[in-house]
Design a protein around this motif. Structure first.
Motif, PDB file in Angstrom:
ATOM      1  N   LYS A  59      34.204  66.883   5.814  1.00  0.00           N
ATOM      2  CA  LYS A  59      33.196  67.622   6.566  1.00  0.00           C
ATOM      3  C   LYS A  59      33.608  69.091   6.656  1.00  0.00           C
ATOM      4  N   PHE A  60      32.772  69.966   6.075  1.00  0.00           N
ATOM      5  CA  PHE A  60      33.066  71.399   6.056  1.00  0.00           C
ATOM      6  C   PHE A  60      32.195  72.095   7.092  1.00  0.00           C
ATOM      7  N   HIS A  61      32.830  72.901   7.942  1.00  0.00           N
ATOM      8  CA  HIS A  61      32.105  73.577   9.026  1.00  0.00           C
ATOM      9  C   HIS A  61      32.472  75.055   9.034  1.00  0.00           C
ATOM     10  N   ILE A  62      31.459  75.905   9.098  1.00  0.00           N
ATOM     11  CA  ILE A  62      31.674  77.352   9.174  1.00  0.00           C
ATOM     12  C   ILE A  62      31.520  77.790  10.624  1.00  0.00           C
ATOM     13  N   ASP A  63      32.561  78.405  11.160  1.00  0.00           N
ATOM     14  CA  ASP A  63      32.536  78.879  12.543  1.00  0.00           C
ATOM     15  C   ASP A  63      31.972  80.289  12.655  1.00  0.00           C
ATOM     16  N   MET A 118      37.766  72.252   7.783  1.00  0.00           N
ATOM     17  CA  MET A 118      37.381  71.080   7.008  1.00  0.00           C
ATOM     18  C   MET A 118      38.129  69.861   7.542  1.00  0.00           C
ATOM     19  N   ALA A 119      37.380  68.819   7.855  1.00  0.00           N
ATOM     20  CA  ALA A 119      37.957  67.576   8.365  1.00  0.00           C
ATOM     21  C   ALA A 119      37.951  66.539   7.253  1.00  0.00           C
ATOM     22  N   VAL A 120      39.129  66.005   6.951  1.00  0.00           N
ATOM     23  CA  VAL A 120      39.285  65.008   5.887  1.00  0.00           C
ATOM     24  C   VAL A 120      39.653  63.680   6.535  1.00  0.00           C
ATOM     25  N   SER A 121      38.841  62.660   6.304  1.00  0.00           N
ATOM     26  CA  SER A 121      39.097  61.352   6.909  1.00  0.00           C
ATOM     27  C   SER A 121      40.184  60.611   6.145  1.00  0.00           C
ATOM     28  N   GLY A 122      41.118  60.029   6.887  1.00  0.00           N
ATOM     29  CA  GLY A 122      42.166  59.210   6.276  1.00  0.00           C
ATOM     30  C   GLY A 122      43.038  59.959   5.304  1.00  0.00           C
ATOM     31  N   ALA A 123      43.373  61.212   5.616  1.00  0.00           N
ATOM     32  CA  ALA A 123      44.198  62.019   4.706  1.00  0.00           C
ATOM     33  C   ALA A 123      45.663  61.644   4.879  1.00  0.00           C
ATOM     34  N   GLY A 124      46.069  60.539   4.250  1.00  0.00           N
ATOM     35  CA  GLY A 124      47.450  60.095   4.371  1.00  0.00           C
ATOM     36  C   GLY A 124      48.321  60.545   3.221  1.00  0.00           C
ATOM     37  N   SER A 165      44.393  66.117   7.722  1.00  0.00           N
ATOM     38  CA  SER A 165      43.161  65.633   8.335  1.00  0.00           C
ATOM     39  C   SER A 165      42.302  66.773   8.868  1.00  0.00           C
ATOM     40  N   HIS A 166      42.912  67.924   9.158  1.00  0.00           N
ATOM     41  CA  HIS A 166      42.151  69.085   9.650  1.00  0.00           C
ATOM     42  C   HIS A 166      42.718  70.348   9.002  1.00  0.00           C
ATOM     43  N   ILE A 167      41.872  71.054   8.256  1.00  0.00           N
ATOM     44  CA  ILE A 167      42.287  72.253   7.537  1.00  0.00           C
ATOM     45  C   ILE A 167      41.525  73.448   8.096  1.00  0.00           C
ATOM     46  N   ASN A 168      42.248  74.487   8.498  1.00  0.00           N
ATOM     47  CA  ASN A 168      41.634  75.724   8.974  1.00  0.00           C
ATOM     48  C   ASN A 168      41.661  76.771   7.867  1.00  0.00           C
ATOM     49  N   LEU A 169      40.538  77.460   7.693  1.00  0.00           N
ATOM     50  CA  LEU A 169      40.429  78.523   6.698  1.00  0.00           C
ATOM     51  C   LEU A 169      40.055  79.818   7.401  1.00  0.00           C
ATOM     52  N   ASN A 170      40.935  80.794   7.338  1.00  0.00           N
ATOM     53  CA  ASN A 170      40.675  82.121   7.894  1.00  0.00           C
ATOM     54  C   ASN A 170      40.870  83.136   6.776  1.00  0.00           C
ATOM     55  N   ILE A 171      39.758  83.665   6.278  1.00  0.00           N
ATOM     56  CA  ILE A 171      39.782  84.520   5.093  1.00  0.00           C
ATOM     57  C   ILE A 171      39.196  85.879   5.443  1.00  0.00           C
ATOM     58  N   THR A 172      39.872  86.941   5.040  1.00  0.00           N
ATOM     59  CA  THR A 172      39.341  88.301   5.144  1.00  0.00           C
ATOM     60  C   THR A 172      39.601  88.994   3.814  1.00  0.00           C
ATOM     61  N   THR A 220      27.216  71.744   1.118  1.00  0.00           N
ATOM     62  CA  THR A 220      25.993  72.386   1.594  1.00  0.00           C
ATOM     63  C   THR A 220      26.015  72.389   3.113  1.00  0.00           C
ATOM     64  N   ILE A 221      25.882  73.578   3.699  1.00  0.00           N
ATOM     65  CA  ILE A 221      25.963  73.732   5.148  1.00  0.00           C
ATOM     66  C   ILE A 221      24.662  74.347   5.654  1.00  0.00           C
ATOM     67  N   GLU A 222      24.106  73.764   6.688  1.00  0.00           N
ATOM     68  CA  GLU A 222      22.904  74.331   7.299  1.00  0.00           C
ATOM     69  C   GLU A 222      23.298  75.445   8.261  1.00  0.00           C
ATOM     70  N   LEU A 223      22.729  76.625   8.037  1.00  0.00           N
ATOM     71  CA  LEU A 223      22.991  77.775   8.897  1.00  0.00           C
ATOM     72  C   LEU A 223      21.746  78.133   9.692  1.00  0.00           C
TER      73      LEU A 223
END
Length: 239
Positions: A66-70, A90-96, A131-138, A188-191
């Motif tokens: 699940k990809f989410h733009i803050d 981005m939330a990844v289920s069962g990322a073992g 399981s949870h990835i943060n992306l901070n890009i400039t 695809t993300i709805e904005l």
């Protein structure tokens, strides 16, 4: 007088072996066949796991994530270049599986407009799969297609919602395995759009006959609603 000879007959009754003992005897007799079979299984399964299993598993994890733009912040616009800051997760289920996703260029486009011409490209950094990835890009970027970017801006200002597409190709390396596996990233993300600035308000207005030191004679507060996650720097175009 006759001699009588007594004859005694003994019949050996076969000893019935238990199931466990029969298995042990069978293994002792045919151990070489089982060894060959085990080697064949290893030779077949390990390459299939490395060449098919792990790549498919990695791609399935990316597809289901699940990809989410803050937030998206655009500043320092100058001609065809600008500074873009993207905050996403981005939330990844069962990322073992412990793995690393390589850096890759991600194209942004309008998902509901064919052909999917990218209006922006951002380099997604190298990240560790979890399981949870943060992306901070400039990044300072150049607009690859001004017509596509103009259409995106028009949709953002005029529509209540729009679908943003993000795509790219990268590779993933699982810890303990020397090779990398190619993966495709497509989301695809709805904005929410600005929706023609509906709800704009001008309050505390005043008009004076004599202009102030700046030459202004109309004063007031303007409330511009922005339900979208996009923030754009507004600069003055007056001399």
């Amino acid at each position: 007088m006759s001699d009588k000879v007594e004859v005694t007959q003994y019949e050996e009754i076969p000893v019935k072996l238990g199931k466990r003992k029969r298995c042990l005897l069978h293994l002792r007799k045919f151990w070489w066949a089982y060894l060959i079979g085990l080697i064949c299984v290893i030779v077949l399964v390990v390459p299939l796991l490395l060449l098919v299993g792990i790549p498919n598993l990695a791609q399935d994890k990316i597809n289901s994530a699940k990809f989410h733009i803050d937030g998206i912040i655009i500043t320092k616009t100058r001609g065809e270049t600008m500074t873009v800051a993207l905050n996403a997760s981005m939330a990844v289920s069962g990322a073992g599986i412990k793995a690393t996703i390589a850096e890759f260029p991600a194209e942004l486009y309008l998902a509901d407009l064919e052909p999917h011409t990218p209006f922006l490209s951002l380099n997604f950094p190298k990240t560790s799969a979890s399981s949870h990835i943060n992306l901070n890009i400039t990044q300072d970027v150049k607009i690859p297609d001004m017509q596509a970017f103009t259409t995106f801006a028009a949709w953002l200002l005029g529509k209540e919602t729009l679908n943003l597409g993000i795509r790219g190709k990268s590779s993933i390396r699982v810890r303990g395995i020397s090779r990398s596996y190619g993966i495709s990233f497509k989301k695809t993300i709805e904005l929410k759009g600005v929706n023609q600035f509906k709800g704009i308000e001008v309050t505390d207005t005043s008009i004076s006959l004599q202009p102030d030191k700046k030459g202004d004679n109309f004063h007031g507060w303007v409330n511009i609603p922005n339900p979208s996650i996009l923030t754009v720097e507004i600069v003055s175009i007056t001399p």
